[in-house]
Design an enzyme around this catalytic site. Sequence first.
Site, PDB file in Angstrom:
ATOM      1  CD  GLN A  47      -2.854  -1.017   2.476  1.00 48.38           C
ATOM      2  OE1 GLN A  47      -3.098  -2.032   3.100  1.00 48.38           O
ATOM      3  NE2 GLN A  47      -3.384   0.153   2.843  1.00 48.38           N
ATOM      4  NE  ARG A  80     -13.095   0.621   3.762  1.00 50.94           N
ATOM      5  CZ  ARG A  80     -13.974   0.124   2.942  1.00 50.94           C
ATOM      6  NH1 ARG A  80     -14.429  -1.078   3.104  1.00 50.94           N
ATOM      7  NH2 ARG A  80     -14.420   0.826   1.926  1.00 50.94           N
ATOM      8  CB  CYS A  81      -9.063   2.503  11.129  1.00 51.53           C
ATOM      9  SG  CYS A  81      -8.658   3.227  12.710  1.00 51.53           S
ATOM     10  CD  GLU A 100     -10.022   6.153   7.972  1.00 53.15           C
ATOM     11  OE1 GLU A 100      -9.035   5.632   7.445  1.00 53.15           O
ATOM     12  OE2 GLU A 100      -9.975   6.832   8.996  1.00 53.15           O
TER      13      GLU A 100
END
Length: 785
Positions: free
Chosen positions: A222, A369-370, A739
């Site tokens: 990522q 996702r945060c 997110e």
Amino acid sequence: MAIADQPALGGIGESVLRKEDARFIRGRGHYVDDITLPGMLHMAVLRSPHAHARIRSVDTAAAAAVPGVVAVVTGELMAQHNLAWMPTLSGDTQAVLATDKVRFQGQEVACVIAETKYIAEDAVQLIDVDYEPLQAVVTPQQALAPGAPVIRDEKAGTTDNHIYHWEAGSKEATDAAFARAARVVSLSTHYPRCHPAPLETCGIIADLDPVTGKATIYMTSQAPHAHRTLFALVAGLPEQNIRIISPDIGGGFGNKVPIYPGYVVATAASLLIGRPVKWVEDRTENLISTGFARDYHMTGDLALDADNRFIGLRVSLLSDNGAFFSDAQPSKFKAGLFHIVTGSYDIPTAHVVADGAYTNKAPGGVAYRCSFRVTEASYLIERLVDVAAHEVGEDPAALRMKNFVPPEAFPYKSATGFEYDSGDYPRAMRLALEKLGYDELRREQAEKRARGELMGIGIASFTEVVGAGKGRDYDIVGLRMFDSAELRVHPTGKAVLKLGVKSQGQGHETTFGQIVAEELGIPAADVDVQEGDTDHTPYGLGTYASRSTPVGGAATAIISRKLRDKGKQIAAHLFEADVADIEFERGRFWVKGSPDQVKTIQEIAFAAYSNIPEGMEAGLEGVHYYDPPNMTFPFGTYLVVVDVDKGTGEVKVRRMVAVDDCGVRINPMIVEGQIHGGLTEGFGIAFMELITFDEEGNCIGSTFMDYLLPTSWETPRFETFATVTPSPHHPLGAKGVGESATVGSPAAYVNAVIDALAPHGVRNIDMPVTSDKVWAALRGAGVTE
Ligand code: CDP
């Protein structure tokens, strides 16, 4: 010039179909595991069966003797090259291959490199490790108890399992608020360990050319640029000789941010053997050893005055980080929860105390996702406000409305010192209530309660924070969290946009082209968006924490505007006019007052290579590195209606209404897709997903038979709506959104269940809220037998 006269560009606000789907839905995506290189070897990993054990010896003779095995790599061998340990993204160290001890079940102990994957897997079974089991520490409470075995005893001077202590806010002011409170409500809860579980597991092919010394590394990353820098630091390779290529990625969700030991071993093996080495983990390896999330034990106390206004918040939390502190945390905010701990509420005082502990579990705490643990913060405050509503007997929507940060208070400085950029919380709440038909459902609930039936309405009015940096305050291992965009317009007016961020399925090839379309007037279809190759994209910190749009998107807007300004100069030259008189709209340039004589961006692009003013540099290209002045604060209101079966504890989600505000939406369809995905993940976390450990540290939840992900079968239908409150500091007014729904929704689901049970005195059930837990709570409350 009327906009209607212009061709459809696919600009901002249009639901342009996703460009990348042309290959994805045809099965033509190109992932790491699709790559085969000449002479490629395969790697398999031997993992520890114990959570905590001393290694007495590792015998590799039988494995090494298997025909087709090229090398067996042990921690000792790595140590000879000074690679047995590596730095982590949060300033700790992590074992690459264990030498002294194993510290979690599933830890990497040795690797086999062989001609085929099957030979490598078979040979791994023949490695004989003599372990001396040690007492396992499986909770942070055990870890911090006096006399607990020291997990990280290899670190000189370490005498306990404590990692960090951080505080935010003012203790004195908060104590004073609590001293004058009319009422204090409390909640202790555990946000359980869960896993991002991307469909594609992690993998790498390391290809070190023995002649040129160039390392080409194909990797599910990522953050390819940051990873390249880390590879350079860890392996001592010159950074310009490392090229990381991150091809299509089948979901990341934070799982593909850390550097995993397998990457380091595969790279070292390729370097030593002189052939490409591939390692792709299997599902169980992914679930037991990589990037866990959450595992936060939290206690919150909320002080209310006589009018039920929130006047103070106290939070203490204990984080279970596993054996190595390896998630990416900005060095100044290791606790991560501080940013939005007061949620959407105007709470004048707050004091947060955060501690982290090592345990004998896989490294945990990735921002699934945060952004830096804001999911846990959002969950705590939204659950706590519902507890308050039930305790004081006020409607949870009304209590929230009363305590929201008012729209006119933005930019709003929170009690922990963060500046919320913009928001209109009451508007989102009103829309959600109206779409749900809240009042009518409350009436229905009252009737059902009178009949002894269980129905609940859950609310979460979350505030989020995404888009790290600004660089001065946010860094990962010292690298400031800016991001970049490089735009080149070719003579025919077609463009290539290269970015430092990296999509894992979020649709960047579409939406970033839309930004160029909007700003420069080149149709989105004519913009080729490239990411994920460190040799061919500008440096950036990567995609996680929904930072692509807030940071990479801003960089794209600004570089487009810079090229537009150059285009104006070229237009002035072509029109023989003053540049101050050049007007621009949707790819057309003209002289003020003469809108019939236009030069298109395509004509200007050609002129940039053929007819420029004296002294001007040729070409139409540039790069911009964007350091955001602040984070962006998306928000929303989620409403959930559930029916609970008294006999079985089964929960049925009947309705789910989601109102999201992420500022200006670049592509509303993609935003909606992001929200659908996040609401589904939130549903899974709230009701199904659990990775737990027995008292010996055995991981229970190592397959999808145990770790239950939601499918379309159980996932509820989502009713999604939007309000738009632009970010005042983002060049497009956009905030991140990826997110939001994972952060905001778990509390809404759980609040709905607790709302159903609240008349019976139930105030909390820790996630996942499974039928057996609900049934036990009902039984405990005497509702069911
Ligand atoms: O960093 P990441 O891509 O995960 O998250 P994001 O910036 O929130 O973007 C997710 C997707 O939604 C991207 O394709 C964005 O361009 C798109 N998006 C949008 O269209 N409008 C927004 N205001 C925010 C995101």
